[in-house]
Design an enzyme around this catalytic site. Structure first.
Site, short mmCIF file in Angstrom:
data_model
loop_
_atom_site.label_atom_id
_atom_site.label_comp_id
_atom_site.label_asym_id
_atom_site.label_seq_id
_atom_site.Cartn_x
_atom_site.Cartn_y
_atom_site.Cartn_z
N CYS A 2 0.60 -1.49 -0.07
CA CYS A 2 0.04 -0.20 -0.13
C CYS A 2 0.26 1.35 -0.26
O CYS A 2 2.11 1.82 0.64
CB CYS A 2 -0.83 0.39 1.24
SG CYS A 2 -1.97 -1.93 1.07
N ARG A 27 5.26 -0.58 -6.38
CA ARG A 27 5.29 -1.19 -5.09
C ARG A 27 4.10 -1.71 -5.29
O ARG A 27 3.95 -3.22 -4.74
CB ARG A 27 4.25 0.04 -3.91
CG ARG A 27 5.53 0.37 -3.50
CD ARG A 27 5.53 1.70 -2.83
NE ARG A 27 6.04 1.40 -1.73
CZ ARG A 27 6.44 1.88 -0.62
NH1 ARG A 27 7.05 1.95 -0.44
NH2 ARG A 27 6.13 0.96 0.51
N TRP A 73 -3.11 -2.52 -1.56
CA TRP A 73 -2.78 -3.98 -1.51
C TRP A 73 -3.79 -4.78 -0.82
O TRP A 73 -3.34 -5.12 0.46
CB TRP A 73 -1.41 -3.90 -1.29
CG TRP A 73 -0.95 -5.60 -1.92
CD1 TRP A 73 -0.67 -6.37 -3.20
CD2 TRP A 73 -0.62 -6.48 -1.15
NE1 TRP A 73 -0.31 -7.37 -3.83
CE2 TRP A 73 -0.25 -7.67 -2.29
CE3 TRP A 73 -1.10 -7.24 0.38
CZ2 TRP A 73 0.39 -8.81 -1.54
CZ3 TRP A 73 -0.20 -8.47 0.65
CH2 TRP A 73 -0.30 -9.09 -0.31
N ASN A 99 -2.00 2.19 5.68
CA ASN A 99 -0.82 0.84 5.08
C ASN A 99 -0.66 0.25 6.51
O ASN A 99 -0.78 0.29 7.35
CB ASN A 99 -0.12 1.76 4.90
CG ASN A 99 0.03 2.47 3.68
OD1 ASN A 99 -0.79 1.78 3.27
ND2 ASN A 99 1.07 3.32 3.08
N GLY A 100 -0.49 -0.78 6.43
CA GLY A 100 -0.39 -1.37 7.29
C GLY A 100 -1.61 -2.90 7.92
O GLY A 100 -2.31 -2.76 7.15
N GLU A 477 17.65 -18.00 -7.94
CA GLU A 477 16.61 -16.99 -8.36
C GLU A 477 16.26 -16.73 -9.84
O GLU A 477 15.11 -16.20 -10.12
CB GLU A 477 18.19 -16.13 -8.28
CG GLU A 477 17.28 -14.72 -9.09
CD GLU A 477 16.56 -14.19 -8.11
OE1 GLU A 477 16.23 -14.35 -6.94
OE2 GLU A 477 16.94 -12.96 -8.88
N LYS A 481 12.98 -15.06 -10.43
CA LYS A 481 12.29 -14.12 -11.59
C LYS A 481 11.33 -15.10 -12.88
O LYS A 481 10.26 -13.84 -12.74
CB LYS A 481 13.40 -13.97 -12.06
CG LYS A 481 14.70 -13.50 -11.83
CD LYS A 481 13.79 -11.13 -11.86
CE LYS A 481 13.82 -12.03 -10.25
NZ LYS A 481 14.18 -11.65 -9.26
N GLU A 484 7.80 -14.94 -10.81
CA GLU A 484 7.11 -13.99 -10.99
C GLU A 484 6.63 -13.40 -12.03
O GLU A 484 5.09 -12.08 -11.62
CB GLU A 484 7.74 -13.26 -9.91
CG GLU A 484 8.85 -12.57 -10.56
CD GLU A 484 9.57 -11.59 -9.12
OE1 GLU A 484 10.64 -11.80 -8.59
OE2 GLU A 484 8.96 -10.99 -8.02
N HIS A 500 15.40 -37.89 -7.20
CA HIS A 500 15.03 -37.59 -5.87
C HIS A 500 13.71 -37.39 -6.13
O HIS A 500 12.76 -37.59 -4.73
CB HIS A 500 15.23 -37.27 -5.17
CG HIS A 500 16.84 -38.49 -4.59
ND1 HIS A 500 17.51 -38.90 -4.28
CD2 HIS A 500 18.16 -37.75 -5.01
CE1 HIS A 500 18.65 -39.27 -4.63
NE2 HIS A 500 19.72 -38.13 -4.96
N LYS A 595 6.26 -4.87 -4.21
CA LYS A 595 7.48 -3.97 -4.11
C LYS A 595 8.25 -3.96 -2.77
O LYS A 595 9.31 -4.87 -3.28
CB LYS A 595 7.55 -2.74 -5.11
CG LYS A 595 9.35 -2.22 -5.38
CD LYS A 595 10.56 -3.93 -5.86
CE LYS A 595 11.65 -3.48 -6.38
NZ LYS A 595 11.93 -4.32 -6.96
#
Ligand code: AGP
Length: 600
Positions: A2, A27, A73, A99-100, A477, A481, A484, A500, A595
Site C-alpha cells: 500500500c 509497489r 494491496w 497502510n499496515g 533466483e 524471476k 513472478e 529424487h 515491491k
C-alpha cells in the site's frame, strides 16, 4: 505494497495526489482512491484497478487545497471499490487512509463499535469509526486520534482528514514507513519520498508511535503522550530522472541494463583514496567478533544471501547460516555464542525481516543491514548499514539490487578476509571490473536471449532450473524471476536432487535450464542434463567460456569462478523478461505482488 500520499497547500491537490500515486504504482496494488476537502466538504473518489481507472472517475471540477490518497494491496477483504481507501466514519466527518495491518481490529469492533454499521471488510474502517466514537464521547479530534492509536495492535501509517479541521492532515505511524515532506506554502505526506519528489525533496522522518499535525506552513510532531518532538529534515538524494523509464519499454529492462554502471558505482563507493576496498572499521570488527554470521532475508535477497555465504565462508573463513526471515521469526535455530545478524533487503522495509531484527535486538545481538534505501526502517534500526548504491529499483522483479547485493557481500568478505590476514586469492576490484564488462556484453546479447526465451518457454506451463553449488543458488533466483513475472511455474533444483522425485515431472518438451559455470561440477551437471533429456526434456545449457561444449545454448564470458553468479544471472533475468513479454504479462507490475512487502 500500500502507498500513501497527502497534500496541504495553495494549489489544487487532485493532480498532485494522482501523480504521487502513480509514482507508487510500482509497489504493487489492486485499487486506489483519493479524498479532497473544500468548503463543500470531503469528496472521495476510489476505484478497483489501476490509477488510470481512478483518473477516469475523479471529478475535474472539484477544486481543493487539501487531500489524501492511497493505493491498496488487499489484506482484509477482496480488492474492490468498497474496500479501497479512503474510508469514512459513519457521519462522514472523518476520512482516513491506512497502510499496515491492525491485528486486533475484530476485538476492537466488538468491544467499542458494536452499534456501528460497517461498509467495508477492512481493518482500516475500525480506526476511523473509533476516532468518531471518541469524538462523540467528548474528546477533541487529536485526543480521539491519540486514544485510538493507543488501542491499536499492529502496524500503521495513517493520514486523516477531519471536516471540522479543514486546515490540517493528522498523521501517525507505527512500523509502516511514512514521511512528511516540506515545501514553501505547502507540506506533503508520503509513504515513499519518490511519490512527492514532484514537489519537494526535503523530508522529515517519523518514528514509531509519533503523531504529526500537518498544516500548510508548519508541522508539529508529538509522541503518544502529547509531548512535542523536534526533528531536523533531510534532503532525499534521489534524482527525479532515476525514477523515469526514459526510452525503455519497462523499468525491468532499464534496471537490467543499469547493472554494469551499478557495479562501477559500488567499486567507487567502497574504495579509499589509496584505491583499496574499504568498509567502516566497526563493521569489520563486528564481523571479526562473530563466531557465526546469520543472514536473514526474503525472496531474491535470500538468494543473494545464499551466494554471500559462499563468499564469506570461502574468503573470510567465518561460518554463515542463511535463513528465510518469515521462518526464522518463529523457528529460531540454536544460536552460536557470538552471532552477528546480517539483514539483506533491497527496500529495507520487509516486515518479515524487521520482525527478526526487533527480536534479536531485544536479545542484545549486533546487526548489519545491507540495503538499497538509506534511512529505511531496517537501516535505521540495525547497528550498522552497508548501502547497495544501485539507484531506485522500480520493477517489482529485483534485478540490479540482486547483483549489487552480491557485489557488496563480496566486498564485505574481501575486506574481512584481509583484516584477518587471509588472502582472498584474487584482486576483487579487478575482478569486479571484469564482471562489469561481462554484464555489458550480456546486455548486448538481448536478441539471442530473446530467441532462447521463445524457443524454450513460448508455450510451456512449467520449467526447471538446475545447477550445482553456487549455480544451484543462481538457478533458484532464475526460477523466481521467471515465475513472478511470466506466471510459468518454475522451480530451481540442485542438479543431483532432481532424480529424487522431481524428475517424475519431466515430460516431452519440458524446459530444463542448466547452469554450468563451475569446473569442479561441470561434468556432473551435464550428467544431470542427460538424465532429463533421456526423459524427453528440452535442455538449455548456459555455460561459462572455457567450460562450454557444443550442445550449449548460451556461453557467458569468463570471470572468477566465485563471482559467476553476478553474470550467470543476467541471461536468466532476460529470459524471464522476454517470457513475460511474449505472454503479454505486466512485466513491471506482476499480479498479486508488491515491491516492498510491509506486512508479515
Ligand atoms: C524479487 O524479485 C521479489 N520481488 C521479492 O522476492 C523480493 O526480493 C523480496 O520481497 C524481498 O524484498 P527486499 O529485498 O526489499 O527485502
Amino acid at each position: 505494497m500500500c502507498g500513501i500520499v497527502g497534500y496541504i497547500g495553495v494549489n489544487d491537490t487532485k493532480e498532485i495526489l494522482l501523480k504521487g500515486l502513480e509514482k507508487l504504482e510500482y509497489r504493487g496494488y489492486d485499487s486506489a482512491g483519493i479524498a479532497v476537502m473544500n468548503a463543500n466538504g470531503v469528496h472521495v473518489f476510489k476505484e478497483k484497478g489501476r490509477i488510470a481507472d481512478l483518473r477516469e472517475i475523479v471529478a475535474l471540477d472539484v477544486m481543493a487545497n487539501i487531500g489524501i490518497g492511497h493505493t491498496r494491496w488487499a489484506t482484509h477483504g477482496v480488492p474492490s471499490r468498497t474496500n479501497s481507501h479512503p474510508h469514512q466514519s459513519s457521519s462522514k466527518r472523518f476520512t482516513l487512509v491506512h497502510n499496515g495491518v491492525i491485528e486486533n481490529y475484530d476485538l476492537l469492533k466488538r468491544e467499542y463499535l458494536a452499534d456501528v454499521t460497517f461498509v467495508s471488510e477492512t481493518d482500516t474502517e475500525v480506526i476511523v469509526q473509533m476516532i468518531e466514537k471518541f469524538v462523540y464521547e467528548g474528546l477533541d479530534v487529536l485526543e480521539a486520534f491519540r486514544k485510538t492509536l493507543t488501542l491499536l495492535h499492529g502496524s500503521y501509517a495513517l493520514a486523516l482528514l477531519d471536516e471540522q479541521n479543514s486546515d490540517t492532515i493528522f498523521v501517525a505511524k507505527n512500523k509502516s514507513p511514512l514521511l512528511v515532506g516540506l515545501g514553501s506554502d505547502f507540506n506533503v505526506v508520503a509513504s515513499d519520498a519518490m511519490a512527492m519528489l514532484q514537489v519537494t525533496n526535503e523530508y522529515v522522518e517519523l518514528m514509531d508511535k509519533e503523531i504529526v499535525i500537518v498544516k500548510k506552513n508548519e508541522i508539529t510532531i508529538q509522541n503518544l503522550d502529547g509531548e512535542t518532538v523536534t526533528r531536523t529534515s533531510y534532503i532525499a538524494e534521489l534524482d527525479a530522472s532515476d525514477i523515469e523509464k526514459g526510452t525503455y519499454p519497462h523499468y525491468m529492462l532499464k534496471e537490467i541494463d543499469e547493472q554494469p554502471a551499478v557495479m562501477r558505482k559500488i567499486i567507487q563507493a567502497y574504495q579509499n583514496e589509496q584505491g583499496e576496498l574499504t568498509i567502516a572499521p566497526e563493521i569489520i570488527t563486528a564481523m571479526n567478533n562473530a563466531d557465526r554470521v546469520y543472514i536473514i532475508a526474503a525472496g531474491t535477497s535470500y538468494h543473494a544471501g545464499l551466494v554471500g555465504k559462499q563468499f564469506i565462508e570461502k574468503m573470510a573463513k567465518i561460518p554463515v547460516e542463511v535463513h528465510i526471515s518469515s521462518e526464522f521469526g518463529y523457528n529460531m535455530p540454536l544460536l552460536s555464542e557470538k552471532p552477528l545478524f546480517v539483514f539483506i533487503s533491497q527496500s529495507g522495509e520487509t516486515a518479515d525481516s524487521r520482525a527478526v531484527l526487533v527480536n534479536i535486538k531485544e536479545m542484545g545481538y549486533q546487526s548489519l543491514t545491507i540495503t538499497n534505501v538509506p534511512g529505511s526502517t531496517l537501516s535505521r534500526e540495525a547497528d550498522h548499514t552497508l548501502l547497495l548504491h544501485a539507484g531506485p529499483e522500480i520493477a517489482v522483479a529485483s534485478t540490479k539490487a540482486y547483483t549489487a547485493q552480491l557485489a557488496v557481500l563480496a566486498i564485505l568478505a574481501d575486506v574481512t578476509a584481509k583484516s584477518r590476514n587471509l588472502d582472498p586469492g584474487f584482486d576483487l576490484i579487478h575482478e569486479l571490473g571484469l564482471v562489469s564488462n561481462a554484464i555489458e556484453v550480456l546486455c548486448d546479447s538481448k536478441e539471442l536471449i530473446e530467441h532462447i526465451s521463445r524457443e524454450f518457454l513460448a508455450v510451456t506451463r512449467n520449467a526447471f532450473f538446475i545447477g550445482r553449488g553456487i549455480d544451484y543458488y543462481v538457478g533458484l533466483e532464475g526460477a523466481l524471476k521467471l515465475k513472478e513475472i511470466s506466471y510459468i511455474q518454475a522451480e530451481g533444483f540442485a542438479g543431483g536432487e532432481l532424480k529424487h522425485g522431481t524428475i517424475a515431472l519431466i515430460e516431452d518438451g519440458t524446459p530444463v535450464i542448466a547452469l554450468a559455470t563451475q569446473e569442479s561440477v561441470n561434468l556432473s551437471i551435464r550428467g544431470n542434463v542427460k538424465e532429463v533429456v533421456a526423459r524427453g526434456a528440452n535442455p538449455c545449457i548456459i555455460s561459462m567460456k572455457g567450460l562450454n561444449m557444443d550442445e550449449d545454448s548460451f556461453v557467458i564470458p569468463e570471470v572468477h569462478e566465485l563471482l559467476t553468479p553476478l553474470i550467470s544471472v543476467i541471461p536468466l533475468q532476460l529470459i524471464a523478461y522476454y517470457a513475460a513479454l511474449h505472454r503479454d504479462c505486466d512485466v513491471d507490475k506482476p499480479r498479486n505482488l508488491a515491491k516492498s512487502v510491509t506486512v508479515e
